[in-house]
Scaffold this motif. Sequence first.
Motif, PDB file in Angstrom:
ATOM      1  N   LEU A 144       0.813  -1.213   0.000  1.00  0.00           N
ATOM      2  CA  LEU A 144       0.000   0.000   0.000  1.00  0.00           C
ATOM      3  C   LEU A 144       0.853   1.273   0.000  1.00  0.00           C
ATOM      4  O   LEU A 144       0.670   2.130  -0.881  1.00  0.00           O
ATOM      5  N   PRO A 145       1.808   1.457   0.943  1.00  0.00           N
ATOM      6  CA  PRO A 145       2.598   2.694   0.895  1.00  0.00           C
ATOM      7  C   PRO A 145       3.484   2.795  -0.341  1.00  0.00           C
ATOM      8  O   PRO A 145       3.701   3.898  -0.853  1.00  0.00           O
ATOM      9  N   VAL A 146       3.985   1.654  -0.843  1.00  0.00           N
ATOM     10  CA  VAL A 146       4.807   1.689  -2.048  1.00  0.00           C
ATOM     11  C   VAL A 146       3.960   2.073  -3.264  1.00  0.00           C
ATOM     12  O   VAL A 146       4.381   2.885  -4.093  1.00  0.00           O
ATOM     13  N   TYR A 147       2.769   1.533  -3.351  1.00  0.00           N
ATOM     14  CA  TYR A 147       1.868   1.875  -4.459  1.00  0.00           C
ATOM     15  C   TYR A 147       1.517   3.365  -4.408  1.00  0.00           C
ATOM     16  O   TYR A 147       1.526   4.049  -5.445  1.00  0.00           O
ATOM     17  N   ILE A 148       1.211   3.865  -3.227  1.00  0.00           N
ATOM     18  CA  ILE A 148       0.890   5.285  -3.074  1.00  0.00           C
ATOM     19  C   ILE A 148       2.089   6.142  -3.463  1.00  0.00           C
ATOM     20  O   ILE A 148       1.953   7.170  -4.152  1.00  0.00           O
ATOM     21  N   MET A 149       3.289   5.730  -3.041  1.00  0.00           N
ATOM     22  CA  MET A 149       4.496   6.473  -3.374  1.00  0.00           C
ATOM     23  C   MET A 149       4.710   6.534  -4.885  1.00  0.00           C
ATOM     24  O   MET A 149       4.984   7.603  -5.445  1.00  0.00           O
ATOM     25  N   LEU A 150       4.582   5.394  -5.557  1.00  0.00           N
ATOM     26  CA  LEU A 150       4.797   5.368  -7.005  1.00  0.00           C
ATOM     27  C   LEU A 150       3.779   6.230  -7.731  1.00  0.00           C
ATOM     28  O   LEU A 150       4.113   6.947  -8.687  1.00  0.00           O
ATOM     29  N   LEU A 151       2.530   6.174  -7.297  1.00  0.00           N
ATOM     30  CA  LEU A 151       1.504   7.011  -7.911  1.00  0.00           C
ATOM     31  C   LEU A 151       1.832   8.486  -7.712  1.00  0.00           C
ATOM     32  O   LEU A 151       1.703   9.301  -8.640  1.00  0.00           O
ATOM     33  N   ALA A 152       2.285   8.841  -6.510  1.00  0.00           N
ATOM     34  CA  ALA A 152       2.640  10.232  -6.228  1.00  0.00           C
ATOM     35  C   ALA A 152       3.829  10.684  -7.080  1.00  0.00           C
ATOM     36  O   ALA A 152       3.859  11.827  -7.573  1.00  0.00           O
ATOM     37  N   LEU A 153       4.808   9.805  -7.275  1.00  0.00           N
ATOM     38  CA  LEU A 153       5.960  10.158  -8.103  1.00  0.00           C
ATOM     39  C   LEU A 153       5.564  10.365  -9.564  1.00  0.00           C
ATOM     40  O   LEU A 153       6.099  11.245 -10.244  1.00  0.00           O
ATOM     41  N   ILE A 154       4.639   9.560 -10.048  1.00  0.00           N
ATOM     42  CA  ILE A 154       4.154   9.718 -11.424  1.00  0.00           C
ATOM     43  C   ILE A 154       3.454  11.064 -11.589  1.00  0.00           C
ATOM     44  O   ILE A 154       3.702  11.814 -12.552  1.00  0.00           O
ATOM     45  N   VAL A 155       2.567  11.369 -10.644  1.00  0.00           N
ATOM     46  CA  VAL A 155       1.837  12.635 -10.697  1.00  0.00           C
ATOM     47  C   VAL A 155       2.805  13.809 -10.617  1.00  0.00           C
ATOM     48  O   VAL A 155       2.681  14.801 -11.349  1.00  0.00           O
ATOM     49  N   ARG A 156       3.786  13.696  -9.740  1.00  0.00           N
ATOM     50  CA  ARG A 156       4.761  14.768  -9.558  1.00  0.00           C
ATOM     51  C   ARG A 156       5.593  14.996 -10.820  1.00  0.00           C
ATOM     52  O   ARG A 156       5.834  16.144 -11.231  1.00  0.00           O
ATOM     53  N   GLY A 157       6.039  13.904 -11.453  1.00  0.00           N
ATOM     54  CA  GLY A 157       6.805  14.041 -12.682  1.00  0.00           C
ATOM     55  C   GLY A 157       5.990  14.695 -13.787  1.00  0.00           C
ATOM     56  O   GLY A 157       6.492  15.548 -14.525  1.00  0.00           O
ATOM     57  N   MET A 158       4.729  14.310 -13.898  1.00  0.00           N
ATOM     58  CA  MET A 158       3.835  14.923 -14.884  1.00  0.00           C
ATOM     59  C   MET A 158       3.678  16.406 -14.613  1.00  0.00           C
ATOM     60  O   MET A 158       3.682  17.234 -15.536  1.00  0.00           O
ATOM     61  N   ALA A 159       3.583  16.778 -13.327  1.00  0.00           N
ATOM     62  CA  ALA A 159       3.410  18.180 -12.969  1.00  0.00           C
ATOM     63  C   ALA A 159       4.642  19.006 -13.330  1.00  0.00           C
ATOM     64  O   ALA A 159       4.519  20.156 -13.779  1.00  0.00           O
ATOM     65  N   ILE A 160       5.836  18.433 -13.135  1.00  0.00           N
ATOM     66  CA  ILE A 160       7.061  19.162 -13.481  1.00  0.00           C
ATOM     67  C   ILE A 160       7.133  19.414 -14.975  1.00  0.00           C
ATOM     68  O   ILE A 160       7.468  20.519 -15.428  1.00  0.00           O
ATOM     69  N   GLU A 161       6.803  18.418 -15.779  1.00  0.00           N
ATOM     70  CA  GLU A 161       6.930  18.522 -17.225  1.00  0.00           C
ATOM     71  C   GLU A 161       5.875  19.421 -17.865  1.00  0.00           C
ATOM     72  O   GLU A 161       6.136  20.087 -18.867  1.00  0.00           O
ATOM     73  N   PHE A 162       4.670  19.446 -17.297  1.00  0.00           N
ATOM     74  CA  PHE A 162       3.560  20.135 -17.962  1.00  0.00           C
ATOM     75  C   PHE A 162       3.067  21.359 -17.205  1.00  0.00           C
ATOM     76  O   PHE A 162       1.953  21.827 -17.442  1.00  0.00           O
ATOM     77  N   ARG A 163       3.865  21.878 -16.296  1.00  0.00           N
ATOM     78  CA  ARG A 163       3.426  23.028 -15.514  1.00  0.00           C
ATOM     79  C   ARG A 163       3.041  24.205 -16.393  1.00  0.00           C
ATOM     80  O   ARG A 163       2.095  24.956 -16.075  1.00  0.00           O
ATOM     81  N   HIS A 164       3.742  24.411 -17.495  1.00  0.00           N
ATOM     82  CA  HIS A 164       3.460  25.552 -18.362  1.00  0.00           C
ATOM     83  C   HIS A 164       2.067  25.506 -18.979  1.00  0.00           C
ATOM     84  O   HIS A 164       1.540  26.522 -19.414  1.00  0.00           O
ATOM     85  N   GLN A 165       1.457  24.318 -18.994  1.00  0.00           N
ATOM     86  CA  GLN A 165       0.119  24.183 -19.576  1.00  0.00           C
ATOM     87  C   GLN A 165      -0.960  24.735 -18.648  1.00  0.00           C
ATOM     88  O   GLN A 165      -1.931  25.333 -19.114  1.00  0.00           O
ATOM     89  N   HIS A 166      -0.807  24.496 -17.353  1.00  0.00           N
ATOM     90  CA  HIS A 166      -1.808  24.936 -16.382  1.00  0.00           C
ATOM     91  C   HIS A 166      -1.117  25.068 -15.020  1.00  0.00           C
ATOM     92  O   HIS A 166      -1.183  24.149 -14.197  1.00  0.00           O
TER      93      HIS A 166
END
Length: 335
Positions: A90-112
């Motif tokens: 459970l904590p590992v799954y949550i961590m991986l999901l959070a890392l995916i979301v975070r990486g997406m946010a870094i790359e696409f911040r200029h969009q929104h």
Amino acid sequence: MLELALSLPLLTLLSAIALAFGVLVYVVLDGTDLGVGLLAPFQPPQARQQMNISLLPVWDGNETWLVLTAGAMLALFPVAFSILYSALYLPVYIMLLALIVRGMAIEFRHQHPTLFDALFIGGSWVASLSQGATMGAWIEGITHNGEHFTGGPLAWLSPFSVYCAVSLTVGYALLGACWLVWRCEGKLAAWGRRQAMRLALFTAALLAGLVIWTTQLHENYRLHLLAWRYSGPLALVALLALTGIIAALRRKRAFLPLVIALMLFCAAFGAMLLAVFPFILPPGLLLTQAAAPPATQKLMLIAFGIFVPITLIYNSWGFWIFRGKIHAARDADRP
């Protein structure tokens, strides 16, 4: 302790060193990135853009170490991998999901910017707390029968794991503040310097409490951490690092505070390994019991010896190419 290490089969000892090295490099590299995200909610959007630009070229290379280390553990210590990830799913799954979301946010911040700032901040906090809770559950002990996890789905959640989650998150914030001092300028760098001063003291206090609490968990931990022949030098390094961070920040050094903060993390990591050795799943599964067959260890150590230098060169090249300050006047620009 040294005698115990030398008594291990050479391949098993080398496998343990390779695994520990991968974890340490991931923690200090991606921990710094996560620390920047932890501090982002306390800054206005313009400053968050500076933060984002400082991470944009390097964050993905830093996370490579997580994949490399997880793969190495699966191959080198498959029994431990099976038990550990069953216990911490459970904590590992949550961590991986959070890392995916975070990486997406870094790359696409200029969009929104508003939306992706929220995802960047949330992903950084969730990932940091999850990693700390995972570490705490591992140190406290995983219940198993030697082959399978025998605990419940929330066995990882305890007062000790929560304390570890808070401690690691504060430590990451310290690394993030030192990163801002190094990579940014103007008000953001000055703010990072002030936060790093406070966070260094807070991190040191939490680490001291963590060591004391850890000695109460298992007799093996207490004996190892009170063996001053080994723990004394680590404590000295930590004390010198704390003093050095404060001195470097007061003298307004740019890169030095981050380097010394990383030394503090290395000392804390060394103390953790000292406490749990020679268990890979404390307090009951030894490295020798969980190790893969010698042929597999040889193959994986060869692969590790090839891919680790390549990854280190890639990381170093990225930091070198994108070195220098992120200027506040160019906040609206992409690199």
